[in-house]
Design a protein around this motif. Structure first.
Motif, PDB file in Angstrom:
ATOM      1  N   GLN A  84       0.340  11.639   3.832  1.00  0.00           N
ATOM      2  CA  GLN A  84      -0.102  12.419   4.785  1.00  0.00           C
ATOM      3  C   GLN A  84       0.139  14.056   4.588  1.00  0.00           C
ATOM      4  O   GLN A  84       1.554  14.766   4.100  1.00  0.00           O
ATOM      5  CB  GLN A  84       0.335  12.573   6.627  1.00  0.00           C
ATOM      6  CG  GLN A  84      -0.449  12.694   7.335  1.00  0.00           C
ATOM      7  CD  GLN A  84       0.463  12.262   8.928  1.00  0.00           C
ATOM      8  OE1 GLN A  84       1.062  11.547   8.389  1.00  0.00           O
ATOM      9  NE2 GLN A  84      -0.567  12.163  10.117  1.00  0.00           N
ATOM     10  N   PHE A 138       3.569  -0.509   9.116  1.00  0.00           N
ATOM     11  CA  PHE A 138       3.541   1.258   7.543  1.00  0.00           C
ATOM     12  C   PHE A 138       5.234   0.870   8.023  1.00  0.00           C
ATOM     13  O   PHE A 138       6.228   1.130   9.603  1.00  0.00           O
ATOM     14  CB  PHE A 138       3.182   2.232   8.475  1.00  0.00           C
ATOM     15  CG  PHE A 138       1.771   2.556   8.258  1.00  0.00           C
ATOM     16  CD1 PHE A 138       0.808   1.586   8.315  1.00  0.00           C
ATOM     17  CD2 PHE A 138       1.551   3.863   7.476  1.00  0.00           C
ATOM     18  CE1 PHE A 138      -0.204   1.455   8.032  1.00  0.00           C
ATOM     19  CE2 PHE A 138       0.283   3.491   6.996  1.00  0.00           C
ATOM     20  CZ  PHE A 138      -1.021   2.646   7.679  1.00  0.00           C
ATOM     21  N   TYR A 180       0.950  -0.841   0.060  1.00  0.00           N
ATOM     22  CA  TYR A 180       0.139  -0.058  -0.051  1.00  0.00           C
ATOM     23  C   TYR A 180       1.288   1.644   0.197  1.00  0.00           C
ATOM     24  O   TYR A 180       1.989   1.063   0.605  1.00  0.00           O
ATOM     25  CB  TYR A 180      -0.887   0.227   1.335  1.00  0.00           C
ATOM     26  CG  TYR A 180      -1.585  -1.074   1.843  1.00  0.00           C
ATOM     27  CD1 TYR A 180      -0.994  -2.546   2.388  1.00  0.00           C
ATOM     28  CD2 TYR A 180      -3.037  -1.868   0.911  1.00  0.00           C
ATOM     29  CE1 TYR A 180      -1.591  -3.792   2.676  1.00  0.00           C
ATOM     30  CE2 TYR A 180      -3.346  -2.537   1.689  1.00  0.00           C
ATOM     31  CZ  TYR A 180      -2.899  -3.571   2.201  1.00  0.00           C
ATOM     32  OH  TYR A 180      -3.336  -4.283   2.869  1.00  0.00           O
ATOM     33  N   PHE A 229      -5.337   7.127   1.974  1.00  0.00           N
ATOM     34  CA  PHE A 229      -4.887   6.124   1.119  1.00  0.00           C
ATOM     35  C   PHE A 229      -5.092   6.006  -0.030  1.00  0.00           C
ATOM     36  O   PHE A 229      -5.529   7.648  -1.170  1.00  0.00           O
ATOM     37  CB  PHE A 229      -6.417   4.482   1.313  1.00  0.00           C
ATOM     38  CG  PHE A 229      -5.908   4.099   0.142  1.00  0.00           C
ATOM     39  CD1 PHE A 229      -6.716   3.936  -0.992  1.00  0.00           C
ATOM     40  CD2 PHE A 229      -5.305   3.221   0.612  1.00  0.00           C
ATOM     41  CE1 PHE A 229      -6.552   3.295  -1.939  1.00  0.00           C
ATOM     42  CE2 PHE A 229      -5.163   2.008  -0.859  1.00  0.00           C
ATOM     43  CZ  PHE A 229      -6.145   1.579  -1.289  1.00  0.00           C
ATOM     44  N   PHE A 284       3.937   7.045   2.768  1.00  0.00           N
ATOM     45  CA  PHE A 284       3.803   5.798   4.123  1.00  0.00           C
ATOM     46  C   PHE A 284       3.709   4.853   2.794  1.00  0.00           C
ATOM     47  O   PHE A 284       2.417   4.422   2.088  1.00  0.00           O
ATOM     48  CB  PHE A 284       3.293   5.542   4.600  1.00  0.00           C
ATOM     49  CG  PHE A 284       3.207   7.019   5.831  1.00  0.00           C
ATOM     50  CD1 PHE A 284       2.195   8.006   6.118  1.00  0.00           C
ATOM     51  CD2 PHE A 284       3.973   6.348   6.804  1.00  0.00           C
ATOM     52  CE1 PHE A 284       2.875   8.991   7.419  1.00  0.00           C
ATOM     53  CE2 PHE A 284       4.541   7.190   7.495  1.00  0.00           C
ATOM     54  CZ  PHE A 284       4.042   8.894   7.571  1.00  0.00           C
ATOM     55  N   ARG A 303       9.329  12.271   3.841  1.00  0.00           N
ATOM     56  CA  ARG A 303       8.684  13.189   3.421  1.00  0.00           C
ATOM     57  C   ARG A 303       9.324  13.774   2.018  1.00  0.00           C
ATOM     58  O   ARG A 303      10.179  13.922   1.954  1.00  0.00           O
ATOM     59  CB  ARG A 303       9.640  14.391   4.945  1.00  0.00           C
ATOM     60  CG  ARG A 303       8.759  16.303   4.836  1.00  0.00           C
ATOM     61  CD  ARG A 303       8.656  15.958   5.955  1.00  0.00           C
ATOM     62  NE  ARG A 303       9.044  15.548   7.571  1.00  0.00           N
ATOM     63  CZ  ARG A 303       7.646  15.155   7.959  1.00  0.00           C
ATOM     64  NH1 ARG A 303       6.963  15.824   7.725  1.00  0.00           N
ATOM     65  NH2 ARG A 303       7.635  14.424   8.909  1.00  0.00           N
ATOM     66  N   MET A 357       3.832  13.554   3.084  1.00  0.00           N
ATOM     67  CA  MET A 357       4.801  12.046   3.867  1.00  0.00           C
ATOM     68  C   MET A 357       4.092  11.280   3.172  1.00  0.00           C
ATOM     69  O   MET A 357       2.715  10.788   3.270  1.00  0.00           O
ATOM     70  CB  MET A 357       5.021  12.258   5.717  1.00  0.00           C
ATOM     71  CG  MET A 357       5.321  10.920   6.014  1.00  0.00           C
ATOM     72  SD  MET A 357       7.018  11.104   5.964  1.00  0.00           S
ATOM     73  CE  MET A 357       7.201  11.185   7.682  1.00  0.00           C
ATOM     74  N   PRO A 375       8.613   4.140   7.639  1.00  0.00           N
ATOM     75  CA  PRO A 375       8.766   4.939   8.644  1.00  0.00           C
ATOM     76  C   PRO A 375       8.828   5.921   7.506  1.00  0.00           C
ATOM     77  O   PRO A 375       8.244   7.526   8.478  1.00  0.00           O
ATOM     78  CB  PRO A 375      10.750   5.321   8.696  1.00  0.00           C
ATOM     79  CG  PRO A 375      10.892   4.417   7.359  1.00  0.00           C
ATOM     80  CD  PRO A 375       9.848   3.560   6.970  1.00  0.00           C
ATOM     81  N   VAL A 387      -4.097  10.831   7.426  1.00  0.00           N
ATOM     82  CA  VAL A 387      -3.768   9.848   6.799  1.00  0.00           C
ATOM     83  C   VAL A 387      -4.159   9.923   5.344  1.00  0.00           C
ATOM     84  O   VAL A 387      -5.573   9.117   6.134  1.00  0.00           O
ATOM     85  CB  VAL A 387      -3.000   8.589   7.587  1.00  0.00           C
ATOM     86  CG1 VAL A 387      -1.849   7.714   6.091  1.00  0.00           C
ATOM     87  CG2 VAL A 387      -1.759   8.830   8.448  1.00  0.00           C
ATOM     88  N   TYR A 393      -0.101   5.410   1.461  1.00  0.00           N
ATOM     89  CA  TYR A 393      -0.616   6.629   1.216  1.00  0.00           C
ATOM     90  C   TYR A 393       0.147   7.178   1.975  1.00  0.00           C
ATOM     91  O   TYR A 393       1.471   7.836   1.429  1.00  0.00           O
ATOM     92  CB  TYR A 393      -0.922   5.738   3.342  1.00  0.00           C
ATOM     93  CG  TYR A 393      -1.505   4.702   3.345  1.00  0.00           C
ATOM     94  CD1 TYR A 393      -1.262   2.970   3.534  1.00  0.00           C
ATOM     95  CD2 TYR A 393      -3.414   4.495   3.656  1.00  0.00           C
ATOM     96  CE1 TYR A 393      -1.996   2.260   3.094  1.00  0.00           C
ATOM     97  CE2 TYR A 393      -4.291   3.728   3.413  1.00  0.00           C
ATOM     98  CZ  TYR A 393      -3.515   2.131   4.201  1.00  0.00           C
ATOM     99  OH  TYR A 393      -3.671   1.220   4.164  1.00  0.00           O
TER     100      TYR A 393
END
Lengths: 115, 113
Positions: free
Chosen positions: A37, A106, A33, A45, A91, A111, A89, A108, A43, A35
């Motif tokens: 943010q 997840f 996946y 999807f 993920f 960014r 960010m 880390p 967060v 994601y």
């Protein structure tokens, strides 16, 4: 304990440039996946990937985005022509089972800052 | 998609205090996870708890799936507990597609020494 890794940890790019974000999921996992943010927000999807194809994508995941599993270990997210609003960010996550009742682990995060 | 509401949005505690964070969701779920986002932005798995109760040290969580809520308890809070706590769910059968997590907006916890 196995973990999801992501590179780079930070990336700064100019608007219009292509970026590739890389992830190494947990080795025996089947589902992958992405994601994102945006700063200060929840967060969201982007896309899920199973058996070398996209399972689901959100409305955010438009033609500027693509995902690939180029080999047996890496999972990448490409943004073809970055926009200012892509700053966030990102993920990567993976889960192990063919059922939906499975923990997602997840990484880390990367960014991304688009200037 | 599924709506996930978390409360309170902000919580300020003195070190040593206890707290309860709540997550309400709008539909049946097959997966519910609690995460802690640390100051570096990393999402740390706390619990996978679609139903029942689990405990891990000073943290525990309870999900009552039939009433569509989950609670995260933090006891004897420490400054290192500060950060944002997120609840996230995967929808039930016939609902959302396999695996997509819907996140709440989080609870910002600040623990003062």
């Amino acid at each position: 304990e196995p973990e999801v890794t992501q590179t780079p940890s930070h990336q700064v790019t100019q608007m219009g440039q292509e970026v590739i974000l890389r992830c190494v999921p947990i080795s025996n996992h089947l589902y992958f996946y992405w994601y994102r943010q945006i700063l200060g927000q929840k967060v969201e999807f982007l896309v899920s990937f199973y058996n070398n194809e996209i399972s689901e994508k959100s409305e955010i995941f438009d033609d500027q985005f693509s995902v690939e599993r180029p080999d047996g270990s890496n999972f990448t997210l490409k943004i073809r022509s970055t926009k200012l609003e892509d700053s966030a960010m990102y993920f990567c996550a993976s889960s192990g089972s063919v059922t939906i009742q499975e923990t997602q682990y997840f990484g880390p995060g990367t960014r991304l800052l688009v200037l | 998609g599924i709506q996930v509401e978390q409360s309170p949005p902000d919580l300020i505690l003195q070190e040593g205090a206890n707290s309860t964070l709540r997550c309400n969701f709008s539909d049946s779920v097959n997966n519910l996870q609690w995460f802690h986002q640390n100051p570096w932005g990393q999402l740390i798995n706390l619990f996978y708890i679609p139903s029942g109760t689990k405990q891990n040290g000073r943290l525990s969580a309870t999900t009552v799936a039939t009433e569509r809520y989950s609670l995260l308890y933090i006891s004897s809070s420490q400054t290192t507990d500060s950060g944002v706590y997120f609840c996230a769910v995967v929808g039930g059968i016939g609902g959302s597609t396999l695996g997509r997590l819907y996140f709440g907006r989080g609870t910002q916890l600040t623990v003062w020494p």
